[in-house]
Design a protein around this motif. Sequence first.
Motif, PDB file in Angstrom:
ATOM      1  N   HIS A 120       0.827  -1.197   0.000  1.00  0.00           N
ATOM      2  CA  HIS A 120       0.000   0.000   0.000  1.00  0.00           C
ATOM      3  C   HIS A 120       0.872   1.263   0.000  1.00  0.00           C
ATOM      4  N   ALA A 121       1.917   1.243   0.843  1.00  0.00           N
ATOM      5  CA  ALA A 121       2.802   2.410   0.938  1.00  0.00           C
ATOM      6  C   ALA A 121       3.470   2.703  -0.402  1.00  0.00           C
ATOM      7  N   LYS A 122       3.924   1.641  -1.070  1.00  0.00           N
ATOM      8  CA  LYS A 122       4.597   1.853  -2.355  1.00  0.00           C
ATOM      9  C   LYS A 122       3.648   2.423  -3.403  1.00  0.00           C
ATOM     10  N   GLU A 123       2.400   1.966  -3.351  1.00  0.00           N
ATOM     11  CA  GLU A 123       1.397   2.533  -4.266  1.00  0.00           C
ATOM     12  C   GLU A 123       1.220   4.024  -4.011  1.00  0.00           C
ATOM     13  N   LEU A 124       1.139   4.359  -2.718  1.00  0.00           N
ATOM     14  CA  LEU A 124       0.938   5.773  -2.359  1.00  0.00           C
ATOM     15  C   LEU A 124       2.137   6.619  -2.786  1.00  0.00           C
ATOM     16  N   ILE A 125       3.343   6.093  -2.540  1.00  0.00           N
ATOM     17  CA  ILE A 125       4.556   6.838  -2.893  1.00  0.00           C
ATOM     18  C   ILE A 125       4.592   7.078  -4.405  1.00  0.00           C
ATOM     19  N   LYS A 126       4.158   6.059  -5.139  1.00  0.00           N
ATOM     20  CA  LYS A 126       4.121   6.199  -6.599  1.00  0.00           C
ATOM     21  C   LYS A 126       3.099   7.260  -7.006  1.00  0.00           C
ATOM     22  N   ARG A 127       1.974   7.226  -6.311  1.00  0.00           N
ATOM     23  CA  ARG A 127       0.900   8.177  -6.622  1.00  0.00           C
ATOM     24  C   ARG A 127       1.344   9.622  -6.463  1.00  0.00           C
ATOM     25  N   VAL A 128       2.226   9.887  -5.476  1.00  0.00           N
ATOM     26  CA  VAL A 128       2.683  11.263  -5.288  1.00  0.00           C
ATOM     27  C   VAL A 128       3.985  11.519  -6.056  1.00  0.00           C
ATOM     28  N   GLY A 129       4.328  10.589  -6.932  1.00  0.00           N
ATOM     29  CA  GLY A 129       5.458  10.805  -7.844  1.00  0.00           C
ATOM     30  C   GLY A 129       6.826  10.684  -7.204  1.00  0.00           C
ATOM     31  N   LEU A 130       6.947   9.886  -6.146  1.00  0.00           N
ATOM     32  CA  LEU A 130       8.244   9.799  -5.464  1.00  0.00           C
ATOM     33  C   LEU A 130       8.784   8.365  -5.414  1.00  0.00           C
ATOM     34  N   ALA A 131       8.341   7.537  -6.352  1.00  0.00           N
ATOM     35  CA  ALA A 131       8.833   6.154  -6.384  1.00  0.00           C
ATOM     36  C   ALA A 131      10.357   6.161  -6.453  1.00  0.00           C
ATOM     37  N   GLY A 132      10.985   5.247  -5.736  1.00  0.00           N
ATOM     38  CA  GLY A 132      12.446   5.169  -5.734  1.00  0.00           C
ATOM     39  C   GLY A 132      13.068   5.802  -4.493  1.00  0.00           C
ATOM     40  N   LEU A 133      12.264   6.563  -3.748  1.00  0.00           N
ATOM     41  CA  LEU A 133      12.827   7.230  -2.553  1.00  0.00           C
ATOM     42  C   LEU A 133      12.500   6.469  -1.267  1.00  0.00           C
ATOM     43  N   THR A 168       1.203  24.020   3.070  1.00  0.00           N
ATOM     44  CA  THR A 168       2.227  24.530   2.148  1.00  0.00           C
ATOM     45  C   THR A 168       2.873  25.826   2.633  1.00  0.00           C
ATOM     46  N   SER A 169       2.564  26.231   3.870  1.00  0.00           N
ATOM     47  CA  SER A 169       3.078  27.530   4.338  1.00  0.00           C
ATOM     48  C   SER A 169       4.590  27.561   4.470  1.00  0.00           C
ATOM     49  N   ALA A 170       5.209  26.380   4.661  1.00  0.00           N
ATOM     50  CA  ALA A 170       6.660  26.370   4.877  1.00  0.00           C
ATOM     51  C   ALA A 170       7.412  26.069   3.583  1.00  0.00           C
ATOM     52  N   LEU A 171       6.713  26.138   2.445  1.00  0.00           N
ATOM     53  CA  LEU A 171       7.352  25.740   1.182  1.00  0.00           C
ATOM     54  C   LEU A 171       7.484  26.926   0.228  1.00  0.00           C
ATOM     55  N   ASP A 172       8.531  26.894  -0.603  1.00  0.00           N
ATOM     56  CA  ASP A 172       8.644  27.936  -1.621  1.00  0.00           C
ATOM     57  C   ASP A 172       7.644  27.617  -2.745  1.00  0.00           C
ATOM     58  N   PRO A 173       7.347  28.616  -3.599  1.00  0.00           N
ATOM     59  CA  PRO A 173       6.252  28.451  -4.559  1.00  0.00           C
ATOM     60  C   PRO A 173       6.359  27.207  -5.424  1.00  0.00           C
ATOM     61  N   GLU A 174       7.588  26.856  -5.822  1.00  0.00           N
ATOM     62  CA  GLU A 174       7.738  25.710  -6.710  1.00  0.00           C
ATOM     63  C   GLU A 174       7.377  24.405  -5.997  1.00  0.00           C
ATOM     64  N   LEU A 175       7.888  24.264  -4.780  1.00  0.00           N
ATOM     65  CA  LEU A 175       7.580  23.066  -3.997  1.00  0.00           C
ATOM     66  C   LEU A 175       6.114  23.051  -3.592  1.00  0.00           C
ATOM     67  N   GLU A 176       5.578  24.236  -3.352  1.00  0.00           N
ATOM     68  CA  GLU A 176       4.170  24.352  -2.972  1.00  0.00           C
ATOM     69  C   GLU A 176       3.286  23.771  -4.079  1.00  0.00           C
ATOM     70  N   THR A 177       3.625  24.111  -5.318  1.00  0.00           N
ATOM     71  CA  THR A 177       2.827  23.633  -6.450  1.00  0.00           C
ATOM     72  C   THR A 177       2.779  22.106  -6.485  1.00  0.00           C
ATOM     73  N   GLN A 178       3.939  21.466  -6.215  1.00  0.00           N
ATOM     74  CA  GLN A 178       3.961  19.993  -6.213  1.00  0.00           C
ATOM     75  C   GLN A 178       2.953  19.432  -5.221  1.00  0.00           C
ATOM     76  N   VAL A 179       2.884  20.056  -4.053  1.00  0.00           N
ATOM     77  CA  VAL A 179       1.989  19.555  -3.006  1.00  0.00           C
ATOM     78  C   VAL A 179       0.539  19.871  -3.366  1.00  0.00           C
ATOM     79  N   LEU A 180       0.305  21.075  -3.860  1.00  0.00           N
ATOM     80  CA  LEU A 180      -1.069  21.475  -4.185  1.00  0.00           C
ATOM     81  C   LEU A 180      -1.665  20.596  -5.279  1.00  0.00           C
ATOM     82  N   ARG A 181      -0.820  20.190  -6.237  1.00  0.00           N
ATOM     83  CA  ARG A 181      -1.317  19.303  -7.313  1.00  0.00           C
ATOM     84  C   ARG A 181      -1.872  18.012  -6.737  1.00  0.00           C
ATOM     85  N   ILE A 182      -1.154  17.488  -5.734  1.00  0.00           N
ATOM     86  CA  ILE A 182      -1.607  16.229  -5.134  1.00  0.00           C
ATOM     87  C   ILE A 182      -2.919  16.435  -4.376  1.00  0.00           C
TER      88      ILE A 182
END
Lengths: 251, 231
Positions: A120-133, A168-182
Amino acid sequence: MISLKHINKSYEGKTVLNDISVDFPAGKTTVILGPSGSGKSTLLRSIDLLVRPESGSVEFPNLTYDYSKPISKKDSFSLRQKTSMVFQNWNLFPNLTVLKNITTAPMTVLGQSKAEAEKHAKELIKRVGLAGLEERYPSQLSGGQQQRISICRALAMNPEYILLDEPTSALDPELETQVLRILEELCKQGQSMVIVTHNMDFARLVSDKIVFIEDGTKVYDGDTKDFFENPTPRIKDFLSGISIDPTVEEK
Amino acid sequence: MWNTIITSLPELLSAMIQYTIPLALLSFLFGLILAVLTALIKFIKPSENKALKYPWLVLRAIASFYVWLFRSTPLLVQLFIIFFGLPNAGIQLDPFIAATIGFSLNTGAYASETIRSALMSVPQDQWDAAYTLNFSTTQTLNKIILPQAIRIALPPLSNSFIGLVKDTSLASSITILEMFQVSQQMTAKNFEPLLMYSLVAALYAIICSILTLLQHYLEKRTNKYVKGSAA
């Protein structure tokens, strides 16, 4: 649906939440807005018992918990089972790998097998685009990546609601976008969410409902469209104070 | 000179293996167990449940009293009370057991404060994150808080352990034939105090150097998840 009824909370004599009642409909995204120190995070945290109001109640279909009475371990367990929180500073466990951050709770708390939890965890990690980490430690990830993993960690517990405290308050705009997309993706899938945020564009985009709180008092509770299109003078002030570009409200 | 060293070494080493090292190891082990328990009792807030609240407060008072008592009195006096004093109260202890009890209680009191400060240094955010995932307090401690606290406590705990190794020389005053006591006896025979005491000092330094290496190894292992300290 989660209903908070007549919530009162004070810290050292200072009222933080003043008789707040609000509904968070299932399958929808509710955004809580308000100036800093207005009590929005306190309200959100009381749903998950990280903050204990002095009085009021939290109600789920067939379940009611009165904050003024002692809540048994069993009751707080079933209450927390329904919700999972995502924090401003993600609060990943630094001593555990990404994979274990996600699998430890399902294994320890829900009794899932290692294989089941990891799948389940690996599926979730893949879903947020971080497979391999999976085998990295949180300190080896960027803030945006950590926040995405913390969303996986919350989802792994299969909560009915995800509660997000300024995700997303602690993130810069670029990183914020990654989180907001999810989060947008989750919203489209009908995940029930309650989000405290300062990002007005995002609030407007994803929310079905807005709750506006100021000085511990509920000022607005209703439709997102109405909130942005027919703001009261106070809300207008708040919105124009928050966006530097005065045309944003007219979009 | 070499001759004196060579003839005295076997006896010193046997005292080290028979008394100094077991005394230090056992006392540190028991002291650490006592320290973790004491630190947890002082660290965990009493539950809301009244049936558990008052027993917990009593335990806390006992823990605080214990730490106060052993930090406020000299170690040598504590050893004397346990070995020479307690027989008057009808408790006669073997010297090795008396010493182990004394060193354990003393180490436990100091180390408990080290562990408590390490527990306090793990941010509240970690507890919040664990609670939202529905971990119980015990599960949170085991899986999240203690592993992080151990990393922080490791250097000061190593201090305590190294200090304890050297403090075992005080056991000589309660009739234990540990390394320092043996060196004193030999000095009485060969009239070489400078040589004998320097030799015994070197032996303590060797044990402590090994412990320092162990500390570095453990730090490297527990630091593996911390940024900028890739092992």
